[in-house]
Design a protein around this motif. Structure first.
Motif, PDB file in Angstrom:
ATOM      1  N   HIS A   2       0.812  -1.218   0.000  1.00  0.00           N
ATOM      2  CA  HIS A   2       0.000   0.000   0.000  1.00  0.00           C
ATOM      3  C   HIS A   2       0.847   1.269   0.000  1.00  0.00           C
ATOM      4  N   ARG A  28       0.764   4.126  -2.953  1.00  0.00           N
ATOM      5  CA  ARG A  28       0.371   5.504  -2.641  1.00  0.00           C
ATOM      6  C   ARG A  28       1.504   6.475  -2.975  1.00  0.00           C
ATOM      7  N   TRP A  31      -8.032   6.903   0.202  1.00  0.00           N
ATOM      8  CA  TRP A  31      -7.036   5.837   0.110  1.00  0.00           C
ATOM      9  C   TRP A  31      -7.501   4.611   0.896  1.00  0.00           C
ATOM     10  N   PHE A  62      -7.786   0.968  -0.896  1.00  0.00           N
ATOM     11  CA  PHE A  62      -7.053  -0.229  -0.486  1.00  0.00           C
ATOM     12  C   PHE A  62      -7.976  -1.319   0.055  1.00  0.00           C
ATOM     13  N   ASP A  80      -7.549  -4.878  -1.738  1.00  0.00           N
ATOM     14  CA  ASP A  80      -7.319  -6.119  -1.002  1.00  0.00           C
ATOM     15  C   ASP A  80      -8.467  -7.111  -1.195  1.00  0.00           C
TER      16      ASP A  80
END
Length: 87
Positions: A10, A14, A52, A56, A60
């Protein structure tokens, strides 16, 4: 073209996006609500911004990997990216 890299980290994703002024987004109206994109600010009316954390969560949940190119063949920053399923 420079070599592509792949990650599910992650922080790496980012950092890569933000270094290119990219923001997390998803395609509006997608049936599963989870087709991810990095929005670089060009006019793309089919994208909606998301946090964000939401990005994520979807990443996932869908067991994705992030394929990216760091630099172009001439050494410029590349914005090439793609989401791929894990094998």
């Amino acid at each position: 073209m420079s070599e592509a890299q792949i990650t599910d980290n992650h922080d790496e994703i980012r950092h890569w996006a933000e270094a290119r002024k990219g923001r997390p987004a998803r395609v509006k109206g997608a049936l599963d609500g989870g087709i991810l994109r990095i929005d670089f600010g060009e006019a793309e009316p089919n994208l909606e911004p998301i946090s964000w954390d939401e990005f994520f969560r979807i990443f996932d949940h869908n067991k994705l990997l992030f394929l990216r190119q760091d630099k172009t063949a001439d050494g410029s920053l590349s914005r090439f990216n793609k989401f791929v399923g894990r094998p």
